[in-house]
Design a protein around this motif. Sequence first.
Motif, short mmCIF file in Angstrom:
data_model
loop_
_atom_site.label_atom_id
_atom_site.label_comp_id
_atom_site.label_asym_id
_atom_site.label_seq_id
_atom_site.Cartn_x
_atom_site.Cartn_y
_atom_site.Cartn_z
N HIS A 31 -10.66 2.08 0.93
CA HIS A 31 -10.07 1.27 2.00
C HIS A 31 -9.25 0.11 1.43
CE1 HIS A 31 -11.95 3.39 5.27
NE2 HIS A 31 -13.17 3.13 4.84
N SER A 32 -9.79 -0.56 0.43
CA SER A 32 -9.12 -1.72 -0.17
C SER A 32 -7.83 -1.31 -0.86
CB SER A 32 -10.04 -2.42 -1.17
OG SER A 32 -11.18 -2.93 -0.54
N ALA A 33 -7.86 -0.17 -1.55
CA ALA A 33 -6.68 0.29 -2.29
C ALA A 33 -5.51 0.59 -1.37
CB ALA A 33 -7.04 1.53 -3.11
N LEU A 34 -5.80 1.04 -0.14
CA LEU A 34 -4.73 1.44 0.79
C LEU A 34 -4.53 0.46 1.94
CD1 LEU A 34 -5.39 5.29 0.99
CD2 LEU A 34 -3.83 4.04 -0.50
N GLN A 35 -5.18 -0.69 1.85
CA GLN A 35 -5.12 -1.65 2.95
C GLN A 35 -3.69 -2.07 3.28
OE1 GLN A 35 -7.12 -5.33 2.15
NE2 GLN A 35 -6.95 -6.07 4.25
N GLY A 36 -2.88 -2.33 2.24
CA GLY A 36 -1.53 -2.80 2.49
C GLY A 36 -0.47 -1.71 2.49
N ASN A 37 -0.89 -0.44 2.49
CA ASN A 37 0.07 0.66 2.46
C ASN A 37 0.86 0.72 3.77
OD1 ASN A 37 1.03 3.60 2.75
ND2 ASN A 37 0.25 3.56 0.64
N ARG A 38 2.17 0.84 3.66
CA ARG A 38 3.04 0.83 4.84
C ARG A 38 2.99 2.12 5.64
NH1 ARG A 38 8.83 -0.09 2.63
NH2 ARG A 38 9.28 0.22 4.85
N TYR A 39 2.55 3.21 5.00
CA TYR A 39 2.71 4.52 5.62
C TYR A 39 1.40 5.16 6.10
CZ TYR A 39 7.16 3.93 3.25
OH TYR A 39 8.35 3.43 2.82
N VAL A 40 0.28 4.80 5.50
CA VAL A 40 -0.98 5.45 5.88
C VAL A 40 -2.03 4.41 6.26
CG1 VAL A 40 -0.53 7.39 4.33
CG2 VAL A 40 -1.94 5.48 3.52
N GLU A 41 -3.05 4.86 6.97
CA GLU A 41 -4.19 4.03 7.32
C GLU A 41 -5.46 4.82 7.05
OE1 GLU A 41 -3.66 3.04 11.38
OE2 GLU A 41 -3.87 5.08 12.12
N THR A 42 -6.57 4.12 6.91
CA THR A 42 -7.84 4.77 6.59
C THR A 42 -8.93 4.34 7.55
OG1 THR A 42 -8.54 2.99 5.09
CG2 THR A 42 -7.23 4.78 4.13
N TYR A 43 -9.90 5.21 7.71
CA TYR A 43 -11.11 4.88 8.46
C TYR A 43 -12.23 5.80 7.98
CZ TYR A 43 -9.84 8.98 11.30
OH TYR A 43 -9.51 10.25 11.72
N SER A 44 -13.46 5.40 8.24
CA SER A 44 -14.61 6.22 7.84
C SER A 44 -15.18 6.92 9.06
CB SER A 44 -15.69 5.34 7.20
OG SER A 44 -15.24 4.79 5.98
N GLU A 45 -15.69 8.12 8.87
CA GLU A 45 -16.34 8.84 9.96
C GLU A 45 -17.49 9.66 9.42
OE1 GLU A 45 -13.50 11.40 11.83
OE2 GLU A 45 -13.66 12.95 10.29
N GLY A 46 -18.40 10.06 10.31
CA GLY A 46 -19.57 10.82 9.92
C GLY A 46 -20.78 9.92 9.70
#
Length: 371
Positions: free
Chosen positions: A341-356
Amino acid sequence: MAKGMVRVPVREQDPKVRATNFEEVCLGYNQEEAMEEATRCLNCKNAKCIEGCPVSINIPAFVQEVKEGNIEEAYKIIGQSSALPAICGRVCPQESQCEGKCIRGIKGDPVSIGKLERFVADYALEHDIKPEGAKEQNGHKVAVIGSGPSGLTCAGDLAKMGYDVTVFEALHELGGVLVYGIPEFRLPKQKVVAKEIEKETEAPREEKKVVVRGEEEIANMKAEAEKFLSGVFKAMNMEVEIKMEYKASEGNLDIEFIGHDMGILIGKRGQTLDSLQYLTSLVVNKGTQGYVRVKLDTEDYRNRRKETLENLARSIAYKVRKTRKTVSLEPMNPYERRIIHSALQGNRYVETYSEGNEPYRHVVVKLKNRQ
Protein backbone atom coordinates in the motif's frame (compact mmCIF):
# COMPACT_ATOMS: atom_id res chain seq x y z
CA MET A 1 -42.83 28.05 -4.36
CA ALA A 2 -43.16 30.36 -1.35
CA LYS A 3 -40.09 31.84 0.32
CA GLY A 4 -38.60 29.51 2.89
CA MET A 5 -39.89 26.41 1.14
CA VAL A 6 -36.85 26.13 -1.15
CA ARG A 7 -33.39 25.39 0.23
CA VAL A 8 -30.45 27.70 -0.39
CA PRO A 9 -28.55 26.37 -3.45
CA VAL A 10 -25.15 24.80 -2.79
CA ARG A 11 -22.19 25.96 -4.85
CA GLU A 12 -20.41 23.37 -7.03
CA GLN A 13 -17.48 23.29 -9.41
CA ASP A 14 -18.38 24.21 -12.96
CA PRO A 15 -18.72 20.97 -15.01
CA LYS A 16 -16.07 22.12 -17.50
CA VAL A 17 -13.63 22.77 -14.67
CA ARG A 18 -14.27 19.61 -12.68
CA ALA A 19 -13.82 17.51 -15.81
CA THR A 20 -10.12 18.45 -15.65
CA ASN A 21 -9.41 17.60 -11.99
CA PHE A 22 -10.19 15.24 -9.11
CA GLU A 23 -10.99 17.95 -6.56
CA GLU A 24 -14.17 18.02 -4.51
CA VAL A 25 -17.22 18.76 -6.65
CA CYS A 26 -19.48 20.23 -3.94
CA LEU A 27 -18.07 23.48 -2.50
CA GLY A 28 -20.54 23.75 0.38
CA TYR A 29 -22.00 26.84 2.06
CA ASN A 30 -20.20 29.97 3.18
CA GLN A 31 -21.30 31.53 6.49
CA GLU A 32 -23.87 33.85 4.94
CA GLU A 33 -25.49 31.01 2.99
CA ALA A 34 -25.42 28.69 6.02
CA MET A 35 -27.11 31.28 8.25
CA GLU A 36 -29.77 31.88 5.61
CA GLU A 37 -30.46 28.15 5.25
CA ALA A 38 -30.61 27.78 9.04
CA THR A 39 -33.55 30.23 9.19
CA ARG A 40 -35.65 27.61 7.39
CA CYS A 41 -35.52 25.27 10.42
CA LEU A 42 -38.85 25.18 12.29
CA ASN A 43 -37.09 24.23 15.55
CA CYS A 44 -39.66 21.48 16.16
CA LYS A 45 -40.31 20.50 19.78
CA ASN A 46 -40.66 16.85 18.75
CA ALA A 47 -37.81 16.87 16.24
CA LYS A 48 -38.16 13.96 13.81
CA CYS A 49 -34.76 14.78 12.31
CA ILE A 50 -33.04 13.65 15.53
CA GLU A 51 -34.86 10.30 15.25
CA GLY A 52 -33.49 9.95 11.72
CA CYS A 53 -29.89 10.64 12.78
CA PRO A 54 -27.94 7.42 13.58
CA VAL A 55 -25.97 9.22 16.32
CA SER A 56 -28.88 11.39 17.54
CA ILE A 57 -27.27 14.82 17.04
CA ASN A 58 -29.38 17.61 18.54
CA ILE A 59 -30.03 19.04 15.09
CA PRO A 60 -32.46 21.88 15.95
CA ALA A 61 -30.05 23.13 18.64
CA PHE A 62 -26.98 23.32 16.42
CA VAL A 63 -28.96 24.77 13.51
CA GLN A 64 -30.30 27.48 15.84
CA GLU A 65 -26.72 28.39 16.79
CA VAL A 66 -25.78 28.61 13.10
CA LYS A 67 -28.79 30.87 12.54
CA GLU A 68 -27.48 33.22 15.24
CA GLY A 69 -23.90 33.07 13.95
CA ASN A 70 -22.55 31.10 16.93
CA ILE A 71 -20.61 28.59 14.86
CA GLU A 72 -18.29 27.46 17.65
CA GLU A 73 -21.28 26.67 19.88
CA ALA A 74 -22.87 24.76 17.02
CA TYR A 75 -19.69 22.71 16.72
CA LYS A 76 -19.74 21.88 20.44
CA ILE A 77 -23.33 20.62 20.15
CA ILE A 78 -22.48 18.42 17.17
CA GLY A 79 -19.32 17.20 18.94
CA GLN A 80 -21.39 15.80 21.81
CA SER A 81 -22.73 13.12 19.45
CA SER A 82 -20.46 12.94 16.40
CA ALA A 83 -16.70 12.41 16.28
CA LEU A 84 -16.34 13.04 12.52
CA PRO A 85 -18.76 15.83 11.47
CA ALA A 86 -16.76 17.10 8.47
CA ILE A 87 -16.80 13.56 7.05
CA CYS A 88 -20.41 12.76 7.97
CA GLY A 89 -21.57 16.09 6.55
CA ARG A 90 -20.23 14.95 3.19
CA VAL A 91 -20.90 11.23 2.90
CA CYS A 92 -23.83 10.39 5.22
CA PRO A 93 -27.04 9.63 3.26
CA GLN A 94 -28.94 12.54 4.84
CA GLU A 95 -31.70 12.36 2.27
CA SER A 96 -32.86 9.05 3.76
CA GLN A 97 -31.98 9.84 7.38
CA CYS A 98 -32.26 13.23 9.10
CA GLU A 99 -33.40 15.20 6.04
CA GLY A 100 -35.80 12.41 5.11
CA LYS A 101 -37.57 12.99 8.45
CA CYS A 102 -37.52 16.82 8.25
CA ILE A 103 -41.03 18.30 8.65
CA ARG A 104 -40.06 21.11 6.25
CA GLY A 105 -39.80 18.50 3.52
CA ILE A 106 -43.53 17.70 3.62
CA LYS A 107 -44.42 20.83 1.64
CA GLY A 108 -41.09 21.93 0.23
CA ASP A 109 -37.40 21.15 0.45
CA PRO A 110 -36.10 19.73 3.73
CA VAL A 111 -33.48 21.78 5.57
CA SER A 112 -29.97 21.04 4.23
CA ILE A 113 -28.84 19.51 7.51
CA GLY A 114 -25.86 17.72 6.01
CA LYS A 115 -24.52 20.87 4.34
CA LEU A 116 -24.95 22.83 7.58
CA GLU A 117 -23.08 20.14 9.53
CA ARG A 118 -20.32 20.23 6.93
CA PHE A 119 -20.08 24.03 7.13
CA VAL A 120 -19.79 23.97 10.93
CA ALA A 121 -17.14 21.23 10.87
CA ASP A 122 -15.12 22.93 8.11
CA TYR A 123 -15.30 26.19 10.07
CA ALA A 124 -13.89 24.36 13.10
CA LEU A 125 -11.05 22.90 11.02
CA GLU A 126 -10.19 26.31 9.52
CA HIS A 127 -10.26 28.08 12.91
CA ASP A 128 -8.52 25.25 14.81
CA ILE A 129 -11.44 24.68 17.19
CA LYS A 130 -10.73 21.49 19.13
CA PRO A 131 -13.33 18.94 20.31
CA GLU A 132 -13.88 18.81 24.03
CA GLY A 133 -11.84 16.09 25.75
CA ALA A 134 -12.50 14.15 28.93
CA LYS A 135 -12.73 16.21 32.13
CA GLU A 136 -10.62 13.59 33.86
CA GLN A 137 -8.97 10.28 33.04
CA ASN A 138 -10.42 7.13 34.63
CA GLY A 139 -7.16 5.17 34.56
CA HIS A 140 -8.37 2.42 32.22
CA LYS A 141 -6.78 1.54 28.87
CA VAL A 142 -8.72 0.39 25.81
CA ALA A 143 -7.47 -0.97 22.48
CA VAL A 144 -9.54 -0.38 19.33
CA ILE A 145 -8.69 -2.68 16.42
CA GLY A 146 -9.18 -1.00 13.05
CA SER A 147 -9.45 2.70 12.25
CA GLY A 148 -12.46 2.78 9.96
CA PRO A 149 -15.45 5.04 10.73
CA SER A 150 -16.79 2.75 13.46
CA GLY A 151 -13.38 2.26 15.06
CA LEU A 152 -12.62 5.99 15.10
CA THR A 153 -16.06 6.83 16.46
CA CYS A 154 -15.69 4.21 19.19
CA ALA A 155 -12.23 5.55 20.07
CA GLY A 156 -13.48 9.14 20.15
CA ASP A 157 -16.44 8.35 22.39
CA LEU A 158 -14.30 6.30 24.79
CA ALA A 159 -11.69 9.09 24.98
CA LYS A 160 -14.42 11.57 25.93
CA MET A 161 -15.41 9.18 28.75
CA GLY A 162 -11.87 9.30 30.14
CA TYR A 163 -10.36 6.12 28.74
CA ASP A 164 -6.77 5.99 27.46
CA VAL A 165 -7.43 4.72 23.93
CA THR A 166 -4.95 3.20 21.47
CA VAL A 167 -6.09 2.54 17.90
CA PHE A 168 -4.36 -0.27 15.98
CA GLU A 169 -4.42 -0.16 12.18
CA ALA A 170 -2.81 -2.67 9.79
CA LEU A 171 -2.44 -0.17 6.94
CA HIS A 172 -0.18 2.87 6.77
CA GLU A 173 -2.97 5.45 7.23
CA LEU A 174 -5.90 5.74 9.61
CA GLY A 175 -9.37 5.95 8.09
CA GLY A 176 -10.23 2.60 6.52
CA VAL A 177 -12.94 3.04 3.89
CA LEU A 178 -12.72 6.83 4.31
CA VAL A 179 -9.22 6.69 2.81
CA TYR A 180 -9.35 3.64 0.56
CA GLY A 181 -13.00 3.35 -0.48
CA ILE A 182 -14.37 6.85 -1.24
CA PRO A 183 -13.05 8.87 -4.20
CA GLU A 184 -11.22 12.17 -3.71
CA PHE A 185 -13.86 14.28 -5.46
CA ARG A 186 -16.42 13.02 -2.94
CA LEU A 187 -14.27 13.13 0.20
CA PRO A 188 -10.86 14.92 0.13
CA LYS A 189 -8.26 12.84 1.97
CA GLN A 190 -5.72 15.44 3.13
CA LYS A 191 -7.99 18.47 3.36
CA VAL A 192 -10.75 16.73 5.35
CA VAL A 193 -10.13 13.12 6.44
CA ALA A 194 -6.54 13.49 7.67
CA LYS A 195 -7.24 16.78 9.46
CA GLU A 196 -10.38 15.56 11.18
CA ILE A 197 -8.73 12.33 12.34
CA GLU A 198 -5.72 14.30 13.57
CA LYS A 199 -7.98 16.64 15.52
CA GLU A 200 -9.85 13.72 17.08
CA THR A 201 -6.65 11.92 18.09
CA GLU A 202 -5.20 15.14 19.52
CA ALA A 203 -8.02 15.54 22.04
CA PRO A 204 -6.60 16.55 25.45
CA ARG A 205 -5.36 13.66 27.55
CA GLU A 206 -2.81 12.97 30.20
CA GLU A 207 0.76 12.96 28.98
CA LYS A 208 2.02 9.40 28.66
CA LYS A 209 4.90 8.47 30.90
CA VAL A 210 8.04 7.20 29.23
CA VAL A 211 8.94 3.78 30.58
CA VAL A 212 12.53 4.00 31.80
CA ARG A 213 14.07 0.56 32.22
CA GLY A 214 17.04 -0.13 34.44
CA GLU A 215 20.01 -2.25 33.42
CA GLU A 216 18.80 -5.12 35.57
CA GLU A 217 15.34 -5.17 33.92
CA ILE A 218 16.87 -5.04 30.44
CA ALA A 219 19.28 -7.84 31.35
CA ASN A 220 16.37 -9.97 32.63
CA MET A 221 14.43 -9.41 29.40
CA LYS A 222 17.40 -10.48 27.32
CA ALA A 223 17.99 -13.50 29.53
CA GLU A 224 14.36 -14.64 29.18
CA ALA A 225 14.46 -14.19 25.40
CA GLU A 226 17.77 -16.04 25.09
CA LYS A 227 16.57 -18.89 27.32
CA PHE A 228 13.44 -19.36 25.19
CA LEU A 229 15.21 -19.08 21.83
CA SER A 230 18.08 -21.35 22.87
CA GLY A 231 15.54 -23.99 23.84
CA VAL A 232 13.86 -23.71 20.44
CA PHE A 233 17.16 -23.99 18.56
CA LYS A 234 18.25 -26.95 20.68
CA ALA A 235 15.01 -28.74 19.82
CA MET A 236 15.65 -27.95 16.14
CA ASN A 237 19.25 -29.22 16.47
CA MET A 238 20.61 -25.90 15.20
CA GLU A 239 23.65 -23.89 16.32
CA VAL A 240 22.66 -20.24 16.24
CA GLU A 241 24.44 -17.18 17.65
CA ILE A 242 21.99 -14.73 19.23
CA LYS A 243 22.78 -11.00 19.31
CA MET A 244 20.49 -8.59 21.18
CA GLU A 245 20.23 -4.82 21.47
CA TYR A 246 17.64 -2.89 23.47
CA LYS A 247 16.84 0.54 21.97
CA ALA A 248 15.47 2.63 24.81
CA SER A 249 14.31 5.52 22.60
CA GLU A 250 11.99 3.20 20.62
CA GLY A 251 11.26 0.59 23.29
CA ASN A 252 12.47 -2.12 20.90
CA LEU A 253 14.40 -5.30 21.59
CA ASP A 254 16.22 -6.13 18.35
CA ILE A 255 17.40 -9.74 18.05
CA GLU A 256 19.63 -11.01 15.25
CA PHE A 257 20.44 -14.63 14.43
CA ILE A 258 23.78 -15.70 12.95
CA GLY A 259 24.54 -19.20 11.72
CA HIS A 260 24.22 -21.73 8.92
CA ASP A 261 21.00 -22.66 7.14
CA MET A 262 19.17 -19.54 8.35
CA GLY A 263 16.65 -20.13 5.60
CA ILE A 264 15.08 -22.73 7.89
CA LEU A 265 14.39 -20.01 10.48
CA ILE A 266 13.03 -17.63 7.86
CA GLY A 267 10.60 -20.12 6.33
CA LYS A 268 8.29 -19.52 3.41
CA ARG A 269 7.92 -15.74 2.95
CA GLY A 270 9.19 -15.24 6.51
CA GLN A 271 6.35 -17.14 8.17
CA THR A 272 8.62 -19.10 10.54
CA LEU A 273 10.52 -15.95 11.54
CA ASP A 274 7.23 -14.09 12.14
CA SER A 275 5.89 -16.92 14.32
CA LEU A 276 9.11 -17.05 16.32
CA GLN A 277 8.97 -13.27 16.75
CA TYR A 278 5.41 -13.46 18.07
CA LEU A 279 6.26 -16.18 20.61
CA THR A 280 9.40 -14.35 21.76
CA SER A 281 7.34 -11.18 22.23
CA LEU A 282 4.96 -13.07 24.55
CA VAL A 283 7.90 -14.33 26.62
CA VAL A 284 9.59 -10.92 26.87
CA ASN A 285 6.43 -8.98 27.73
CA LYS A 286 5.26 -11.36 30.43
CA GLY A 287 5.35 -9.36 33.66
CA THR A 288 7.08 -6.27 32.20
CA GLN A 289 5.91 -2.70 32.68
CA GLY A 290 4.75 -1.24 29.38
CA TYR A 291 5.08 -2.97 26.02
CA VAL A 292 8.40 -4.01 24.49
CA ARG A 293 8.38 -4.50 20.74
CA VAL A 294 10.49 -7.50 19.74
CA LYS A 295 12.05 -7.57 16.27
CA LEU A 296 13.72 -10.74 14.96
CA ASP A 297 15.91 -10.75 11.87
CA THR A 298 18.61 -12.80 10.19
CA GLU A 299 20.76 -12.21 7.11
CA ASP A 300 19.04 -8.82 6.70
CA TYR A 301 15.87 -10.66 5.64
CA ARG A 302 13.46 -7.87 6.71
CA ASN A 303 15.08 -5.23 4.50
CA ARG A 304 15.51 -7.64 1.60
CA ARG A 305 11.85 -8.68 1.80
CA LYS A 306 10.75 -5.03 1.95
CA GLU A 307 12.78 -4.23 -1.16
CA THR A 308 11.35 -7.28 -2.95
CA LEU A 309 7.77 -6.26 -2.13
CA GLU A 310 8.33 -2.67 -3.24
CA ASN A 311 9.72 -3.90 -6.58
CA LEU A 312 6.75 -6.27 -6.89
CA ALA A 313 4.34 -3.40 -6.22
CA ARG A 314 5.87 -1.25 -8.97
CA SER A 315 5.88 -4.17 -11.40
CA ILE A 316 2.23 -5.00 -10.73
CA ALA A 317 1.26 -1.32 -11.04
CA TYR A 318 2.88 -1.21 -14.47
CA LYS A 319 1.08 -4.41 -15.49
CA VAL A 320 -2.29 -3.08 -14.34
CA ARG A 321 -1.75 0.18 -16.20
CA LYS A 322 -0.77 -1.60 -19.44
CA THR A 323 -3.43 -4.32 -19.39
CA ARG A 324 -6.13 -2.26 -17.60
CA LYS A 325 -6.96 -5.41 -15.63
CA THR A 326 -7.22 -5.69 -11.84
CA VAL A 327 -4.60 -7.93 -10.16
CA SER A 328 -4.99 -9.77 -6.85
CA LEU A 329 -1.75 -10.60 -5.05
CA GLU A 330 -1.07 -13.68 -2.92
CA PRO A 331 -2.13 -13.60 0.75
CA MET A 332 0.20 -11.55 2.97
CA ASN A 333 0.45 -10.59 6.62
CA PRO A 334 -0.56 -7.03 7.65
CA TYR A 335 3.06 -5.78 7.68
CA GLU A 336 3.70 -6.91 4.09
CA ARG A 337 0.34 -5.61 2.85
CA ARG A 338 1.23 -2.25 4.37
CA ILE A 339 4.48 -2.19 2.35
CA ILE A 340 2.52 -2.72 -0.89
CA HIS A 341 0.00 0.00 0.00
CA SER A 342 2.77 2.45 0.93
CA ALA A 343 4.76 1.77 -2.24
CA LEU A 344 1.78 2.63 -4.47
CA GLN A 345 0.18 5.33 -2.33
CA GLY A 346 1.26 8.18 -4.61
CA ASN A 347 0.84 6.33 -7.91
CA ARG A 348 -1.17 8.39 -10.40
CA TYR A 349 -2.65 5.44 -12.26
CA VAL A 350 -3.49 2.67 -9.79
CA GLU A 351 -5.01 2.28 -6.33
CA THR A 352 -4.86 -0.53 -3.79
CA TYR A 353 -7.09 -2.07 -1.17
CA SER A 354 -7.13 -5.25 0.91
CA GLU A 355 -9.88 -7.85 0.82
CA GLY A 356 -10.58 -11.27 2.32
CA ASN A 357 -10.21 -12.63 5.84
CA GLU A 358 -7.04 -13.71 7.62
CA PRO A 359 -4.96 -15.70 6.86
CA TYR A 360 -6.06 -15.30 3.23
CA ARG A 361 -6.35 -11.50 3.19
CA HIS A 362 -4.56 -10.05 0.17
CA VAL A 363 -3.90 -6.82 -1.71
CA VAL A 364 -5.81 -5.89 -4.86
CA VAL A 365 -4.30 -3.45 -7.36
CA LYS A 366 -6.72 -1.78 -9.77
CA LEU A 367 -6.76 1.08 -12.24
CA LYS A 368 -7.98 4.40 -10.87
CA ASN A 369 -11.28 5.73 -12.19
CA ARG A 370 -10.15 8.77 -14.16
CA GLN A 371 -13.37 10.62 -14.87
